[in-house]
Design a protein around this motif. Structure first.
Motif, PDB file in Angstrom:
ATOM      1  N   CYS A 181      10.404  -6.844  -7.691  1.00  0.00           N
ATOM      2  CA  CYS A 181      10.401  -5.483  -8.240  1.00  0.00           C
ATOM      3  C   CYS A 181      10.083  -4.434  -7.173  1.00  0.00           C
ATOM      4  O   CYS A 181       9.946  -3.248  -7.498  1.00  0.00           O
ATOM      5  CB  CYS A 181       9.382  -5.386  -9.375  1.00  0.00           C
ATOM      6  SG  CYS A 181       9.790  -6.348 -10.843  1.00  0.00           S
ATOM      7  N   LYS A 182       9.948  -4.876  -5.920  1.00  0.00           N
ATOM      8  CA  LYS A 182       9.666  -3.981  -4.786  1.00  0.00           C
ATOM      9  C   LYS A 182       8.343  -3.229  -4.970  1.00  0.00           C
ATOM     10  O   LYS A 182       8.230  -2.039  -4.650  1.00  0.00           O
ATOM     11  CB  LYS A 182      10.824  -3.013  -4.553  1.00  0.00           C
ATOM     12  CG  LYS A 182      12.156  -3.703  -4.293  1.00  0.00           C
ATOM     13  CD  LYS A 182      13.232  -2.744  -3.872  1.00  0.00           C
ATOM     14  CE  LYS A 182      14.578  -3.443  -3.727  1.00  0.00           C
ATOM     15  NZ  LYS A 182      14.547  -4.623  -2.853  1.00  0.00           N
ATOM     16  N   LEU A 183       7.346  -3.932  -5.492  1.00  0.00           N
ATOM     17  CA  LEU A 183       6.014  -3.366  -5.663  1.00  0.00           C
ATOM     18  C   LEU A 183       5.092  -3.834  -4.545  1.00  0.00           C
ATOM     19  O   LEU A 183       5.260  -4.928  -4.002  1.00  0.00           O
ATOM     20  CB  LEU A 183       5.416  -3.790  -7.006  1.00  0.00           C
ATOM     21  CG  LEU A 183       6.152  -3.350  -8.274  1.00  0.00           C
ATOM     22  CD1 LEU A 183       5.463  -3.928  -9.507  1.00  0.00           C
ATOM     23  CD2 LEU A 183       6.231  -1.837  -8.363  1.00  0.00           C
ATOM     24  N   GLN A 184       4.096  -3.014  -4.229  1.00  0.00           N
ATOM     25  CA  GLN A 184       3.055  -3.425  -3.312  1.00  0.00           C
ATOM     26  C   GLN A 184       2.035  -4.294  -4.051  1.00  0.00           C
ATOM     27  O   GLN A 184       1.897  -4.217  -5.276  1.00  0.00           O
ATOM     28  CB  GLN A 184       2.372  -2.206  -2.701  1.00  0.00           C
ATOM     29  CG  GLN A 184       3.266  -1.404  -1.770  1.00  0.00           C
ATOM     30  CD  GLN A 184       2.530  -0.226  -1.165  1.00  0.00           C
ATOM     31  OE1 GLN A 184       2.208   0.739  -1.858  1.00  0.00           O
ATOM     32  NE2 GLN A 184       2.248  -0.298   0.122  1.00  0.00           N
ATOM     33  N   ILE A 185       1.323  -5.100  -3.270  1.00  0.00           N
ATOM     34  CA  ILE A 185       0.402  -6.076  -3.849  1.00  0.00           C
ATOM     35  C   ILE A 185      -0.975  -5.911  -3.218  1.00  0.00           C
ATOM     36  O   ILE A 185      -1.111  -5.825  -1.999  1.00  0.00           O
ATOM     37  CB  ILE A 185       0.891  -7.514  -3.603  1.00  0.00           C
ATOM     38  CG1 ILE A 185       2.232  -7.752  -4.324  1.00  0.00           C
ATOM     39  CG2 ILE A 185      -0.149  -8.536  -4.064  1.00  0.00           C
ATOM     40  CD1 ILE A 185       2.900  -9.053  -3.926  1.00  0.00           C
ATOM     41  N   MET A 186      -1.980  -5.850  -4.073  1.00  0.00           N
ATOM     42  CA  MET A 186      -3.357  -5.941  -3.607  1.00  0.00           C
ATOM     43  C   MET A 186      -4.062  -7.034  -4.387  1.00  0.00           C
ATOM     44  O   MET A 186      -3.631  -7.411  -5.485  1.00  0.00           O
ATOM     45  CB  MET A 186      -4.094  -4.606  -3.777  1.00  0.00           C
ATOM     46  CG  MET A 186      -4.358  -4.205  -5.218  1.00  0.00           C
ATOM     47  SD  MET A 186      -5.449  -2.772  -5.396  1.00  0.00           S
ATOM     48  CE  MET A 186      -7.008  -3.451  -4.817  1.00  0.00           C
ATOM     49  N   TYR A 187      -5.110  -7.593  -3.804  1.00  0.00           N
ATOM     50  CA  TYR A 187      -5.936  -8.573  -4.494  1.00  0.00           C
ATOM     51  C   TYR A 187      -7.311  -7.964  -4.719  1.00  0.00           C
ATOM     52  O   TYR A 187      -7.850  -7.285  -3.840  1.00  0.00           O
ATOM     53  CB  TYR A 187      -6.124  -9.847  -3.667  1.00  0.00           C
ATOM     54  CG  TYR A 187      -4.878 -10.632  -3.373  1.00  0.00           C
ATOM     55  CD1 TYR A 187      -3.710 -10.457  -4.093  1.00  0.00           C
ATOM     56  CD2 TYR A 187      -4.880 -11.581  -2.354  1.00  0.00           C
ATOM     57  CE1 TYR A 187      -2.585 -11.196  -3.813  1.00  0.00           C
ATOM     58  CE2 TYR A 187      -3.757 -12.332  -2.068  1.00  0.00           C
ATOM     59  CZ  TYR A 187      -2.598 -12.129  -2.792  1.00  0.00           C
ATOM     60  OH  TYR A 187      -1.476 -12.865  -2.511  1.00  0.00           O
TER      61      TYR A 187
END
Length: 350
Positions: free
Chosen positions: A282-288
């Protein structure tokens, strides 16, 4: 396989205040899976996204006690079958996380490899972790910043906003932090503390303060506001409490820029991997992110951190009595070791 557990209470060095309350300690569940002379470890952390709807450790314990006879007949390599049974029984996500993590720890120890090597990942690609400044007065916020900077070489600060005193209190606190450290990048987490008007105003103002993104501007149940903010905000919008699993990503992806993946929300590393794949599609950024997790849970999620754009795995750094040791801290970054499985030991273990 044999499944055992115990409860352990961890205490924060510094209390953390967010829009939903103040937290000083947490009682978590340490889970152990044993088979063929190999032991896998997992952790379940009680958490809430809506006040009054969380399960405490005693409730999780009762749920786990009923579950153990159901899953013990399986072998640790039957992860797919075990995951299906956990979902069929509507098991709490934090317990699913503990079991799934323990199964992966068992696997890594069985083949004598750390998980990051099994998955073919480059641990040198793990981004620096942010450290969290809770809601407080400007003076206490500055004091907390100094405490963190004295403790470690912090590269990013995560600022909790959404003060019950309103956005002017939010601004005053952030300005004090910005004056104390004018060059450090900031991220902002409102924990659902704003309405739409406040979120639009704050997004415009925060864009002038070297803020990277805004996390969870609206409370759970108010996601219908996301499209309007998405159109108006000059900053990327991430969601946390509104996104538990991969299905939620698909629901909200048109109106967000990124997601906060937490091991306890997702229900284990298996679902985290699915969330990563869908977010990237989905071309989203990812954080944890994390809750009041010890080194065990944060080390587990760190094994997939080479996929992340941002990390906020700092809860174990704020504990005075963490019973585990795993990932280490070097120049503001979490560094995985070469031990098999999670690479986690009990702190009193030689």
């Amino acid at each position: 396989m044999r499944v055992t557990f115990d409860l352990f209470t961890v205490h924060k060095r510094f209390a953390l205040t967010i829009s939903r309350g103040t937290y000083t300690e947490n009682t978590n569940i340490g889970l152990k899976i044993e088979s063929e002379g190999v032991e896998g470890l997992g952790e379940a952390t009680p958490f809430s996204v809506v006040n009054g709807k969380e399960k405490n450790s005693e409730q999780l314990q009762q749920e786990l006690e009923k579950l153990i006879p159901i899953i013990e007949p399986f072998h640790p390599l039957e992860n797919q079958e075990i995951e299906g049974i956990l979902k069929q029984n509507n098991v709490s996500s934090s317990l699913r996380a503990a079991i799934d993590t323990a199964l992966y720890d068992w696997l890594g120890k069985k083949v004598n490899l750390p998980l990051w090597k099994i998955w073919g990942l480059n641990r040198n690609r793990i981004p620096p972790t942010s450290v969290t400044i809770g809601i407080s007065s400007p003076e206490k916020a500055v004091e907390r910043v100094r405490n963190w900077l004295n403790f470690m070489d912090a590269k990013v600060l995560k600022i909790k906003l959404g003060s019950p005193d309103g956005i002017e209190a939010d601004k005053a606190m952030l300005l004090a932090i910005r004056q104390e450290c004018p060059n450090l990048p900031l991220t902002v987490d409102a924990n659902g503390g704003w309405n739409l008007k406040e979120a639009i105003l704050m997004s415009e103002w925060l864009a002038t303060q070297n803020v990277k993104y805004i996390e969870q501007p609206f409370a759970v149940g108010e996601e219908s506001n996301l499209p309007q903010l998405y159109q108006r905000s000059p900053l990327p919008i991430f969601i946390d409490e509104s996104c538990f699993n991969s299905e939620d990503i698909i629901t909200y992806s048109p109106s967000i820029h990124g997601i906060n993946i937490k091991l306890m929300k997702a229900g284990g590393l298996s679902e985290v991997m699915r969330m990563i794949a869908i977010a990237k599609a989905c071309k989203l950024q990812i954080m944890y992110g994390c809750y009041s997790d010890s080194s065990l849970a944060n080390t587990a999620l760190c094994h997939l951190a080479p996929y992340a754009d941002y990390l906020d795995l700092d809860s174990h750094l704020n504990l005075i009595d963490d019973p585990f040791q795993g990932v280490s801290l070097e120049r503001g970054r979490l560094v995985l070791n070469n031990l098999p499985g999670l690479g986690v030991k009990y702190r009193n273990e030689t």
